[in-house]
Motif scaffolding. Structure first.
Motif, mmCIF file in Angstrom:
data_model
loop_
_atom_site.group_PDB
_atom_site.id
_atom_site.type_symbol
_atom_site.label_atom_id
_atom_site.label_comp_id
_atom_site.label_asym_id
_atom_site.label_seq_id
_atom_site.Cartn_x
_atom_site.Cartn_y
_atom_site.Cartn_z
ATOM 1 N N CYS A 63 -5.139 -3.805 2.940
ATOM 2 C CA CYS A 63 -5.108 -2.534 3.666
ATOM 3 C C CYS A 63 -4.264 -2.636 4.933
ATOM 4 C CB CYS A 63 -6.538 -2.110 4.029
ATOM 5 S SG CYS A 63 -7.625 -1.903 2.597
ATOM 6 N N THR A 64 -4.329 -3.785 5.588
ATOM 7 C CA THR A 64 -3.544 -3.995 6.807
ATOM 8 C C THR A 64 -2.801 -5.325 6.712
ATOM 9 O OG1 THR A 64 -5.450 -5.029 7.903
ATOM 10 C CG2 THR A 64 -5.124 -2.672 8.256
ATOM 11 N N ARG A 65 -1.646 -5.390 7.323
ATOM 12 C CA ARG A 65 -0.870 -6.622 7.340
ATOM 13 C C ARG A 65 -1.541 -7.628 8.268
ATOM 14 N NH1 ARG A 65 2.676 -7.366 3.478
ATOM 15 N NH2 ARG A 65 3.953 -8.656 4.867
ATOM 16 N N THR A 66 -1.612 -8.860 7.821
ATOM 17 C CA THR A 66 -2.200 -9.915 8.636
ATOM 18 C C THR A 66 -1.211 -11.053 8.794
ATOM 19 O OG1 THR A 66 -3.987 -11.541 8.792
ATOM 20 C CG2 THR A 66 -3.306 -10.882 6.580
#
Length: 309
Positions: free
Chosen positions: A186-189
């Protein structure tokens, strides 16, 4: 394990896009995979049954062959199954398992090639100390430490990847890897990316530098040696150099395969997968079988003994 529903499968959309070519590709993968397994196992059997081949170089060669079988076996059966099946999907746990084995495969090959380069360096540059340095106990210790460290780091990468919350489940690739799963998050890490980069530097770039440094020493010594010694050194080093170049190029294709976005032609997608997981395990034992007379003679001797039984 995951913030999203872990029971939802990962769907591989590329297989439906291949359409009528699926059966042909499945046959191609099957032939190449079975051929690679057979030639690698033949090499392992030859080294195991021939006592005069129980030397460090051939022990490392056996490990190289077994790692090749592990690498191709971690992806080819699943690819073949997806090509002939009406449902192209896998559980998140199956994908993470594939990530673990493909990571161990890629890093172990480079580390083994570095150990083989070191073996050639000691043999050519310090021949009087060879048997004192490359003892069976020391070689076993290096191999055990190598596999333990690589498995540990790969398991940690799998753990970090499994902690990502996935918002998408469609993959336009033939297989799973940590970057593919990270792109579904869902989000870039930056944690997974930074860890993967550090592993690449430690287990790919550093071993490559060791191989290059070993051969710089080898060439500096052989250039000062008589021509007959130069030929012998070249003869023993050529298979390793060809294998190293072959896998380095394959890894470059593998990096391209991982970094390309989803909008790539399907033939390129298939070729890049073949170039890293199928061609090297098939070519490495063939290179050694062609270039090393001891292996050739051992294969001929075993075949003759079987025919006379």
């Amino acid at each position: 394990m995951n913030g999203s529903d872990p029971t939802r499968p990962i769907v591989f959309t590329i297989y439906s896009a291949l359409g009528l070519h699926n059966l042909g590709l499945a046959a191609c993968f099957l032939v190449l995979y079975v051929s690679g397994v057979c030639v690698n196992l033949l090499l392992v059997v030859v080294v195991c049954v021939e006592p005069h081949l129980h030397r460090p170089m051939y022990v490392l060669l056996v490990n190289l062959a077994l790692c090749g079988v592990m690498g191709s076996s971690s992806v080819c059966p699943n690819i073949i199954k997806h090509l002939v099946s009406s449902r192209q999907e896998a559980s998140l746990q199956a994908c993470l398992t594939q990530v673990f084995f493909t990571n161990v495969y890629g890093t172990s090959i480079f580390c083994l090639l570095a150990l083989m380069a070191y073996d050639r360096y000691v043999s050519i540059c310090k021949p009087l100390l060879y048997h004192a340095i490359m003892t069976p106990a020391r070689l076993r210790g290096m191999l055990l430490a190598l596999y333990f460290i690589l498995s540990l780091f790969s398991a940690l990468q799998v753990y970090l990847t499994s902690s990502l919350r996935l918002c998408r489940r469609a993959v336009d690739k033939l297989l799973c890897d940590s970057l593919v799963i990270a792109n579904l998050a869902c989000t870039r890490t930056t944690v997974v990316s930074a860890y993967g980069l550090s592993c690449a530097v430690g287990f790919i770039v550093f071993p490559c530098l060791l191989v290059i440094l070993s051969y710089l020493h080898i060439f500096s010594v052989t250039l000062k040696s008589p021509r007959a010694s130069q030929r012998r050194a070249l003869k023993t080093c050529t298979p390793h150099l060809l294998t190293f170049i072959n896998f380095t190029v394959a890894t470059l294709f593998g990096v391209i395969y991982n970094r390309l976005n989803n909008n790539v032609p399907n033939p390129i997608n298939v070729f890049l997968c073949l170039s890293f997981f199928v061609f090297p395990p098939l070519l490495h034992p063939i290179i050694y079988g062609i270039k090393m007379q001891e292996i050739q003679k051992s294969i001929i001797r075993i075949m003759k003994s079987r025919m006379m039984m």
